[in-house]
Design a protein around this motif. Structure first.
Motif, mmCIF file in Angstrom:
data_model
loop_
_atom_site.group_PDB
_atom_site.id
_atom_site.type_symbol
_atom_site.label_atom_id
_atom_site.label_comp_id
_atom_site.label_asym_id
_atom_site.label_seq_id
_atom_site.Cartn_x
_atom_site.Cartn_y
_atom_site.Cartn_z
ATOM 1 N N PRO A 83 0.810 -1.220 0.000
ATOM 2 C CA PRO A 83 0.000 0.000 0.000
ATOM 3 C C PRO A 83 0.849 1.278 0.000
ATOM 4 O O PRO A 83 1.956 1.305 0.525
ATOM 5 N N TYR A 84 0.276 2.304 -0.569
ATOM 6 C CA TYR A 84 0.852 3.645 -0.552
ATOM 7 C C TYR A 84 1.135 4.038 0.899
ATOM 8 O O TYR A 84 0.313 3.837 1.792
ATOM 9 N N GLY A 85 2.315 4.579 1.129
ATOM 10 C CA GLY A 85 2.676 5.044 2.466
ATOM 11 C C GLY A 85 3.182 3.957 3.401
ATOM 12 O O GLY A 85 3.468 4.224 4.556
ATOM 13 N N LYS A 86 3.290 2.727 2.915
ATOM 14 C CA LYS A 86 3.769 1.611 3.732
ATOM 15 C C LYS A 86 5.077 1.083 3.154
ATOM 16 O O LYS A 86 5.371 1.277 1.972
ATOM 17 N N THR A 87 5.849 0.424 3.990
ATOM 18 C CA THR A 87 7.069 -0.236 3.532
ATOM 19 C C THR A 87 7.079 -1.663 4.063
ATOM 20 O O THR A 87 6.416 -1.971 5.058
ATOM 21 N N ILE A 88 7.835 -2.521 3.375
ATOM 22 C CA ILE A 88 8.088 -3.868 3.859
ATOM 23 C C ILE A 88 9.561 -4.166 3.628
ATOM 24 O O ILE A 88 10.223 -3.488 2.827
ATOM 25 N N SER A 89 10.053 -5.179 4.294
ATOM 26 C CA SER A 89 11.449 -5.564 4.111
ATOM 27 C C SER A 89 11.564 -6.597 2.991
ATOM 28 O O SER A 89 10.582 -7.238 2.607
ATOM 29 N N TYR A 90 12.784 -6.755 2.509
ATOM 30 C CA TYR A 90 13.039 -7.794 1.508
ATOM 31 C C TYR A 90 12.711 -9.164 2.088
ATOM 32 O O TYR A 90 12.176 -10.029 1.385
ATOM 33 N N LEU A 91 12.990 -9.355 3.373
ATOM 34 C CA LEU A 91 12.684 -10.620 4.032
ATOM 35 C C LEU A 91 11.182 -10.867 4.037
ATOM 36 O O LEU A 91 10.716 -11.964 3.715
ATOM 37 N N GLU A 92 10.417 -9.853 4.397
ATOM 38 C CA GLU A 92 8.958 -9.983 4.413
ATOM 39 C C GLU A 92 8.427 -10.261 3.009
ATOM 40 O O GLU A 92 7.531 -11.092 2.827
ATOM 41 N N LEU A 93 8.971 -9.594 2.015
ATOM 42 C CA LEU A 93 8.559 -9.832 0.635
ATOM 43 C C LEU A 93 8.843 -11.280 0.239
ATOM 44 O O LEU A 93 8.001 -11.938 -0.383
ATOM 45 N N SER A 94 9.995 -11.788 0.631
ATOM 46 C CA SER A 94 10.344 -13.186 0.350
ATOM 47 C C SER A 94 9.357 -14.135 1.023
ATOM 48 O O SER A 94 8.932 -15.126 0.428
ATOM 49 N N LYS A 95 8.983 -13.823 2.257
ATOM 50 C CA LYS A 95 8.005 -14.649 2.976
ATOM 51 C C LYS A 95 6.657 -14.634 2.260
ATOM 52 O O LYS A 95 6.005 -15.672 2.119
ATOM 53 N N GLN A 96 6.239 -13.464 1.810
ATOM 54 C CA GLN A 96 4.964 -13.350 1.100
ATOM 55 C C GLN A 96 4.966 -14.179 -0.180
ATOM 56 O O GLN A 96 3.927 -14.695 -0.590
ATOM 57 N N LEU A 97 6.134 -14.303 -0.779
ATOM 58 C CA LEU A 97 6.264 -15.082 -2.014
ATOM 59 C C LEU A 97 6.453 -16.571 -1.734
ATOM 60 O O LEU A 97 6.532 -17.369 -2.661
ATOM 61 N N GLY A 98 6.544 -16.930 -0.448
ATOM 62 C CA GLY A 98 6.571 -18.328 -0.074
ATOM 63 C C GLY A 98 7.932 -18.966 0.072
ATOM 64 O O GLY A 98 8.020 -20.185 0.232
#
Length: 157
Positions: A83-98
């Motif tokens: 979402p606009y105005g939010k950030t995530i980490s590369y680790l979290e992105l990797s988790k979201q991708l499984g």
């Protein structure tokens, strides 16, 4: 394939695409001649970028035609969910991708994102909150994160 150059607060931006969709939006590190007459297939993209920088658009609705591997496209699709105005980490992105072990591959795909601002790779930061690599330059990443932040920094003077 059509091309145009538009000016943004962060520099000249090159938009490339055709009737199949936008294939890339990249910020340039050089001065370029702004396109006088926008190709019809690129007009909506230029308008939506302008609206974003005017503060009236927080999400893009464009027909995109990304050129990349299936894995890259999967990462880019996931980036669009931040979402606009939010950030995530590369680790979290990797988790979201499984696959938490795919963090380097995810970071690499993030860095090859062909849609500057539109697919918001600038919203991905290090696990410790640090700004990490950004193809457009860390100064632009910081500007974009500040611009999108719901907590505006107030000047005391």
């Amino acid at each position: 394939m059509e091309t145009c150059i538009v000016n943004t607060p962060l520099g000249y931006t090159k938009i490339v695409g055709d009737s199949d969709g936008i294939t890339s939006v990249t910020v340039l590190n050089t001065d370029e001649k702004i396109t006088d007459i926008l190709p019809e297939v690129l007009e909506d993209c230029a308008i939506q970028l302008k609206e974003y920088f005017e503060g009236v658009r927080k999400q893009f609705s464009l027909k995109l035609n990304p050129q990349g591997t299936d894995f890259q496209k999967k990462v880019w699709n996931q980036l669009e969910q931040i979402p606009y105005g939010k950030t995530i980490s590369y680790l979290e992105l990797s988790k979201q991708l499984g696959d938490v072990k795919a963090i380097r591959a995810v970071a690499n795909a993030n860095g090859k994102n062909p849609f500057w601002i539109i697919v918001p790779c600038h919203r991905v930061i290090g696990s410790d909150g640090s700004l990490t690599g950004y193809a457009g330059g860390l100064h632009r990443k910081q500007w974009l994160l500040n611009y999108e932040s719901p907590f505006k920094q107030l000047s005391l003077f």
